[in-house]
Write a protein that holds these residues in place. Structure first.
Motif, mmCIF file in Angstrom:
data_model
loop_
_atom_site.group_PDB
_atom_site.id
_atom_site.type_symbol
_atom_site.label_atom_id
_atom_site.label_comp_id
_atom_site.label_asym_id
_atom_site.label_seq_id
_atom_site.Cartn_x
_atom_site.Cartn_y
_atom_site.Cartn_z
ATOM 1 N N VAL A 193 0.813 -1.204 0.000
ATOM 2 C CA VAL A 193 0.000 0.000 0.000
ATOM 3 C C VAL A 193 0.855 1.267 0.000
ATOM 4 O O VAL A 193 0.496 2.279 -0.618
ATOM 5 C CB VAL A 193 -0.956 -0.005 1.216
ATOM 6 C CG1 VAL A 193 -1.686 1.320 1.370
ATOM 7 C CG2 VAL A 193 -1.960 -1.154 1.088
ATOM 8 N N ALA A 194 2.004 1.232 0.668
ATOM 9 C CA ALA A 194 2.828 2.434 0.865
ATOM 10 C C ALA A 194 3.146 3.176 -0.424
ATOM 11 O O ALA A 194 2.953 4.399 -0.505
ATOM 12 C CB ALA A 194 4.108 2.081 1.628
ATOM 13 N N PRO A 195 3.639 2.505 -1.481
ATOM 14 C CA PRO A 195 3.951 3.253 -2.703
ATOM 15 C C PRO A 195 2.726 3.848 -3.380
ATOM 16 O O PRO A 195 2.810 4.902 -4.019
ATOM 17 C CB PRO A 195 4.634 2.214 -3.602
ATOM 18 C CG PRO A 195 4.303 0.889 -3.030
ATOM 19 C CD PRO A 195 4.073 1.093 -1.572
ATOM 20 N N GLU A 196 1.575 3.184 -3.217
ATOM 21 C CA GLU A 196 0.339 3.702 -3.809
ATOM 22 C C GLU A 196 -0.114 4.971 -3.078
ATOM 23 O O GLU A 196 -0.554 5.946 -3.701
ATOM 24 C CB GLU A 196 -0.757 2.640 -3.776
ATOM 25 C CG GLU A 196 -0.485 1.458 -4.670
ATOM 26 C CD GLU A 196 -0.384 1.875 -6.132
ATOM 27 O OE1 GLU A 196 -1.346 2.452 -6.658
ATOM 28 O OE2 GLU A 196 0.686 1.662 -6.735
ATOM 29 N N VAL A 197 -0.011 4.955 -1.752
ATOM 30 C CA VAL A 197 -0.360 6.146 -0.972
ATOM 31 C C VAL A 197 0.566 7.303 -1.348
ATOM 32 O O VAL A 197 0.122 8.440 -1.547
ATOM 33 C CB VAL A 197 -0.283 5.852 0.535
ATOM 34 C CG1 VAL A 197 -0.408 7.144 1.356
ATOM 35 C CG2 VAL A 197 -1.378 4.864 0.947
ATOM 36 N N ALA A 198 1.853 7.009 -1.478
ATOM 37 C CA ALA A 198 2.823 8.048 -1.855
ATOM 38 C C ALA A 198 2.497 8.619 -3.235
ATOM 39 O O ALA A 198 2.609 9.836 -3.470
ATOM 40 C CB ALA A 198 4.233 7.473 -1.838
ATOM 41 N N ARG A 199 2.072 7.751 -4.151
ATOM 42 C CA ARG A 199 1.717 8.197 -5.507
ATOM 43 C C ARG A 199 0.523 9.151 -5.473
ATOM 44 O O ARG A 199 0.509 10.178 -6.170
ATOM 45 C CB ARG A 199 1.404 6.968 -6.370
ATOM 46 C CG ARG A 199 1.075 7.264 -7.815
ATOM 47 C CD ARG A 199 1.043 5.983 -8.626
ATOM 48 N NE ARG A 199 -0.069 5.110 -8.254
ATOM 49 C CZ ARG A 199 -1.261 5.128 -8.860
ATOM 50 N NH1 ARG A 199 -1.495 5.970 -9.857
ATOM 51 N NH2 ARG A 199 -2.217 4.298 -8.493
ATOM 52 N N ILE A 200 -0.474 8.829 -4.650
ATOM 53 C CA ILE A 200 -1.651 9.697 -4.539
ATOM 54 C C ILE A 200 -1.281 11.015 -3.870
ATOM 55 O O ILE A 200 -1.680 12.099 -4.320
ATOM 56 C CB ILE A 200 -2.774 8.982 -3.768
ATOM 57 C CG1 ILE A 200 -3.247 7.740 -4.542
ATOM 58 C CG2 ILE A 200 -3.955 9.928 -3.526
ATOM 59 C CD1 ILE A 200 -4.120 6.804 -3.738
ATOM 60 N N LYS A 201 -0.494 10.938 -2.799
ATOM 61 C CA LYS A 201 -0.135 12.143 -2.057
ATOM 62 C C LYS A 201 0.731 13.093 -2.884
ATOM 63 O O LYS A 201 0.747 14.307 -2.637
ATOM 64 C CB LYS A 201 0.559 11.775 -0.740
ATOM 65 C CG LYS A 201 -0.396 11.162 0.284
ATOM 66 C CD LYS A 201 0.280 10.835 1.590
ATOM 67 C CE LYS A 201 0.540 12.068 2.411
ATOM 68 N NZ LYS A 201 -0.716 12.721 2.884
ATOM 69 N N ALA A 202 1.408 12.565 -3.883
ATOM 70 C CA ALA A 202 2.181 13.428 -4.776
ATOM 71 C C ALA A 202 1.278 14.262 -5.681
ATOM 72 O O ALA A 202 1.723 15.261 -6.257
ATOM 73 C CB ALA A 202 3.128 12.576 -5.631
ATOM 74 N N ARG A 203 -0.002 13.857 -5.767
ATOM 75 C CA ARG A 203 -0.943 14.537 -6.666
ATOM 76 C C ARG A 203 -1.973 15.403 -5.935
ATOM 77 O O ARG A 203 -2.749 16.100 -6.574
ATOM 78 C CB ARG A 203 -1.708 13.493 -7.498
ATOM 79 C CG ARG A 203 -0.849 12.637 -8.410
ATOM 80 C CD ARG A 203 -0.344 13.428 -9.602
ATOM 81 N NE ARG A 203 0.243 12.548 -10.600
ATOM 82 C CZ ARG A 203 -0.376 12.157 -11.724
ATOM 83 N NH1 ARG A 203 -1.600 12.571 -11.981
ATOM 84 N NH2 ARG A 203 0.236 11.367 -12.575
ATOM 85 N N THR A 204 -2.027 15.302 -4.600
ATOM 86 C CA THR A 204 -3.059 16.038 -3.862
ATOM 87 C C THR A 204 -2.558 16.405 -2.469
ATOM 88 O O THR A 204 -1.714 15.699 -1.896
ATOM 89 C CB THR A 204 -4.349 15.201 -3.732
ATOM 90 O OG1 THR A 204 -5.337 15.955 -3.000
ATOM 91 C CG2 THR A 204 -4.116 13.892 -3.000
ATOM 92 N N ASP A 205 -3.094 17.478 -1.927
ATOM 93 C CA ASP A 205 -2.801 17.870 -0.549
ATOM 94 C C ASP A 205 -3.793 17.254 0.433
ATOM 95 O O ASP A 205 -3.663 17.435 1.642
ATOM 96 C CB ASP A 205 -2.849 19.399 -0.411
ATOM 97 C CG ASP A 205 -1.722 20.088 -1.174
ATOM 98 O OD1 ASP A 205 -0.643 19.475 -1.310
ATOM 99 O OD2 ASP A 205 -1.930 21.223 -1.639
ATOM 100 N N LEU A 206 -4.794 16.546 -0.082
ATOM 101 C CA LEU A 206 -5.795 15.939 0.794
ATOM 102 C C LEU A 206 -5.193 14.778 1.584
ATOM 103 O O LEU A 206 -4.299 14.076 1.092
ATOM 104 C CB LEU A 206 -6.966 15.409 -0.031
ATOM 105 C CG LEU A 206 -7.861 16.450 -0.714
ATOM 106 C CD1 LEU A 206 -8.834 15.740 -1.651
ATOM 107 C CD2 LEU A 206 -8.620 17.276 0.313
ATOM 108 N N PRO A 207 -5.690 14.539 2.806
ATOM 109 C CA PRO A 207 -5.283 13.325 3.524
ATOM 110 C C PRO A 207 -5.701 12.084 2.742
ATOM 111 O O PRO A 207 -6.721 12.089 2.039
ATOM 112 C CB PRO A 207 -6.061 13.415 4.847
ATOM 113 C CG PRO A 207 -6.483 14.842 4.972
ATOM 114 C CD PRO A 207 -6.653 15.348 3.573
ATOM 115 N N VAL A 208 -4.911 11.032 2.879
ATOM 116 C CA VAL A 208 -5.234 9.746 2.251
ATOM 117 C C VAL A 208 -5.414 8.718 3.361
ATOM 118 O O VAL A 208 -4.489 8.473 4.141
ATOM 119 C CB VAL A 208 -4.114 9.292 1.286
ATOM 120 C CG1 VAL A 208 -4.458 7.935 0.672
ATOM 121 C CG2 VAL A 208 -3.884 10.334 0.199
#
Length: 263
Positions: A193-208
């Motif tokens: 899950v970690a790399p996927e969360v990092a990928r999303i967080k690179a695109r948004t300031d929203l909490p994941v």
């Protein structure tokens, strides 16, 4: 700022991760369900996801399908789910409530009426799993205009081409589904899950926050450690379905919350 925004700001300031709990409204009956919901904040829940029972819950596994069926058989309706939120708000004006379900009951009520009623009873956000971004004009944008967060799901199959579309009108937080498939299937693995969360967080300031496949305090700790929070639904709903007393259900939730908060 919604209650969801305020909660994440408060948690961030305290250096803590969010613990989000899902329960099906009206399961096993209205009174027991309301007692559980009222007890969730005291058990450490930061955000409550309140399921709207529906006859054809295509994204849900057997555990949550059964919970929805129990609730419907006990007479739960969309109106009673709104009533439950209103009753909860009489004693708690700070814990965010996210209503989660499918579009059909909302459509049948009428979008404008539903949004006005949801706002009036203190609902803060919506997760509607069968409305893709292409349908944002149906509910997502009207919800945003009404002051409600519209929270979108991202999944392991949401690639870099699709992700910007998913994030486009999302607010509150992004819900990352840790495994492909229905609720209650498989177990979330933090390393995956970690790399996927990092990928999303690179695109948004929203909490994941991450949900699906989290069923123990250790798992909640591991997942919260690589995200902004963890969601547990099926593991809680299963205990309700087994007829566990309310205090035992809340003790189980407390352990999960402590796991997430210790990340």
């Amino acid at each position: 700022m919604t209650r969801i925004d305020a909660k994440f700001a408060e948690l961030k300031a305290a250096g803590k991760k969010a613990f989000v709990a899902y329960v099906m409204a009206g399961d096993p009956d209205y009174d027991t369900s309301l007692e559980i919901v009222k007890g969730l904040p005291g058990a450490g829940v930061d955000i409550i996801e309140l399921g709207i029972p529906f006859t054809d819950p295509m994204a849900d596994g057997p555990t949550i399908q059964a919970a929805g069926q129990r609730a419907l058989e006990a007479g739960q309706t969309l109106q009673k789910t709104l009533d439950m939120a209103a009753e909860f708000r009489k004693g708690d004006d700070s814990t965010p409530i996210v209503m989660m379900g499918y579009y059909n009951p909302i459509y049948n009520r009428g979008v404008d009426r539903f949004l006005a009623d949801a706002k009036a009873v203190g609902v803060d956000g919506l997760i509607v799993v069968d409305l893709p971004p292409e349908e944002d004009d149906e509910l997502c944008i009207p919800a945003r205009d009404a002051g409600l967060n519209f929270i979108r799901l991202a999944t392991p199959t949401t690639d870099d081409k699709r992700l910007p579309k998913v994030l486009q009108n999302t607010s509150g937080f992004v819900y990352y589904v840790s495994i492909t498939g229905i609720t209650g299937a498989g177990e979330a693995q933090a390393a995956d899950v970690a790399p996927e969360v990092a990928r999303i967080k690179a695109r948004t300031d929203l909490p994941v926050v991450v949900g699906f496949g989290i069923n123990t305090p250790d798992k909640a700790r591991a997942i919260a450690g690589i995200a902004d929070g963890a969601v547990v639904g099926s593991a809680i709903v299963a205990r309700i379905g087994q007829g566990e007393p309310v205090d035992e259900v809340l003790d189980f939730v407390r352990g999960l919350a402590e796991g997430a908060h210790s990340a």
